[in-house]
Design a protein around this motif. Sequence first.
Motif, PDB file in Angstrom:
ATOM      1  N   LYS A   1       0.834  -1.207   0.000  1.00 33.76           N
ATOM      2  CA  LYS A   1       0.000   0.000   0.000  1.00 33.76           C
ATOM      3  C   LYS A   1       0.871   1.260   0.000  1.00 33.76           C
ATOM      4  O   LYS A   1       0.551   2.240  -0.686  1.00 33.76           O
ATOM      5  N   ARG A   2       1.971   1.236   0.765  1.00 36.30           N
ATOM      6  CA  ARG A   2       2.875   2.389   0.779  1.00 36.30           C
ATOM      7  C   ARG A   2       3.530   2.574  -0.595  1.00 36.30           C
ATOM      8  O   ARG A   2       3.694   3.707  -1.069  1.00 36.30           O
ATOM      9  N   LYS A   3       3.905   1.457  -1.224  1.00 38.06           N
ATOM     10  CA  LYS A   3       4.507   1.543  -2.551  1.00 38.06           C
ATOM     11  C   LYS A   3       3.515   2.113  -3.564  1.00 38.06           C
ATOM     12  O   LYS A   3       3.906   2.855  -4.477  1.00 38.06           O
ATOM     13  N   GLN A   4       2.247   1.786  -3.389  1.00 39.30           N
ATOM     14  CA  GLN A   4       1.217   2.272  -4.308  1.00 39.30           C
ATOM     15  C   GLN A   4       1.028   3.788  -4.170  1.00 39.30           C
ATOM     16  O   GLN A   4       0.731   4.472  -5.147  1.00 39.30           O
ATOM     17  N   VAL A   5       1.222   4.300  -2.964  1.00 36.11           N
ATOM     18  CA  VAL A   5       1.150   5.745  -2.756  1.00 36.11           C
ATOM     19  C   VAL A   5       2.330   6.429  -3.446  1.00 36.11           C
ATOM     20  O   VAL A   5       2.179   7.490  -4.087  1.00 36.11           O
ATOM     21  N   GLU A   6       3.517   5.844  -3.352  1.00 33.09           N
ATOM     22  CA  GLU A   6       4.711   6.417  -3.966  1.00 33.09           C
ATOM     23  C   GLU A   6       4.696   6.272  -5.489  1.00 33.09           C
ATOM     24  O   GLU A   6       5.211   7.131  -6.213  1.00 33.09           O
TER      25      GLU A   6
ATOM     26  N   PRO B   1       1.942   5.496  -8.433  1.00 30.69           N
ATOM     27  CA  PRO B   1       0.537   5.256  -8.802  1.00 30.69           C
ATOM     28  C   PRO B   1       0.344   4.069  -9.743  1.00 30.69           C
ATOM     29  O   PRO B   1      -0.759   3.511  -9.805  1.00 30.69           O
TER      30      PRO B   1
END
Length: 452
Positions: free
Chosen positions: A206-211, A213
């Motif tokens: 989820k954190r990677k998805q924020v960084e 898109p």
Amino acid sequence: MDAPNYENESEEAILMETFNDCNGELKVGMEVFWEDEAYNLYNEYALRKGFSIRRGNKRPDLNGILRQREYLCSKAGYRKIGSISEVKEFNHLETRTDCKARIRFTINNGIWTISHLNDDHNHELASPEERQNLRSGRKVLKAYGDVITSMVAAGIKPTQSYNYLSKEIRPDYVGFTKEDCYNYLHMGRENLIEAGNGQSVINFFKRKQVEDPMFFYSFQVDEKNRMANFFWRDGRSKLDYECFGDVIIFDTTYRTNKYNLVCAPFVGINHHWKNKLFGCAFLSNETTESFIWLFKTFLEAMGNRQPKSIFTDQDQAMANAIEVVFTGARHRLCMWHISNNAKQHLAGLFTNASFKALFDKCFYGCYDSIKFESDWADMVETFGLENHSWLKRLYDLREKWCPAFSVDFFSARMKSSQRSESTNSIFHQIMRKPMSLLQVIQYYEEKVEEMR
């Protein structure tokens, strides 16, 4: 019901001491002091006689305190018959015979006393050779489980670990089957993932998805709602696939030491003949269902663009899944794996220079299907291999490995699923270290950046 596993040898030793005190026989009036001891006492007696047991009725008093407990022969009663119109996924063979053999304990002030014992069976008892398959007798002692876990962590296959225990420690019978060995490892893996590791992985994604898109991840849970399989790829991998996704190399050679999960990377080749990582997955098993889920997830992550060719080893479950999902791709088998297998299955013939020349000609040098058929028939006839089962299976798969059948589609001149040394190095380093699941993924991400 399955018998509870003993946690260590000391518990079993206490049980055996109790059992041996009665000279291997049970009689009304004998006493034990807790429920597990009562179960184990009857179970040891049953296993020596040749039958399996299961738990029967409980009888509490008006205050809900347990006063009587029965244990039955596993063949007691009959299974409940459902409606004739009811559709069942599986129809189990009826094995019960309404056997009346059982034992009853009466509990008073914490003392479990045998108050009833029926030892008459209406069926044949298991022979000494058959007793190892009695269900209530199969248990994985903690000491044996630790040996299996250590050996698997060192890269030894579960089957080889089981064979070692059965031959070196207890030649007669180790106390559980190969299936129990796999279940023990599976439960250990589940417990590790369940203890917060699964959620940590999801939080990381989820954190990677924020960084990023364009970052994509997906996971599959088992019947207990625990993470079983998962796949991820970053935005750069998606762009790489759009440019170089005509050829995929898919390999499941690697397993994590700590979790025994299958590492399944998707690799491609760019215009400089360098490896590109399109994504990575971890699988709890290598079944057709798991591969179908993974391949569908991969296509979803890549905009449903089908590759032109996909290279794998000779795994039937994988092949089944490719037929279902990669309908627009040609499935190719790794010639390096086939060559190694050939040296094992045809070891005696490979010392013959004439045979090796013919085999290599069929394997590497035929770019015309008619010429291949002629050379193959010549090799089989010359060396009398008409009934060689492995060679027959290889011939049936000829369209997946022979160059003569691959000239009409793009394969980037690939013939093997073997990766370059740089990619091999990444996964060797990851899998040899006893890292947590999240650390494995983070390490993979770091190494991918270094490659790029």
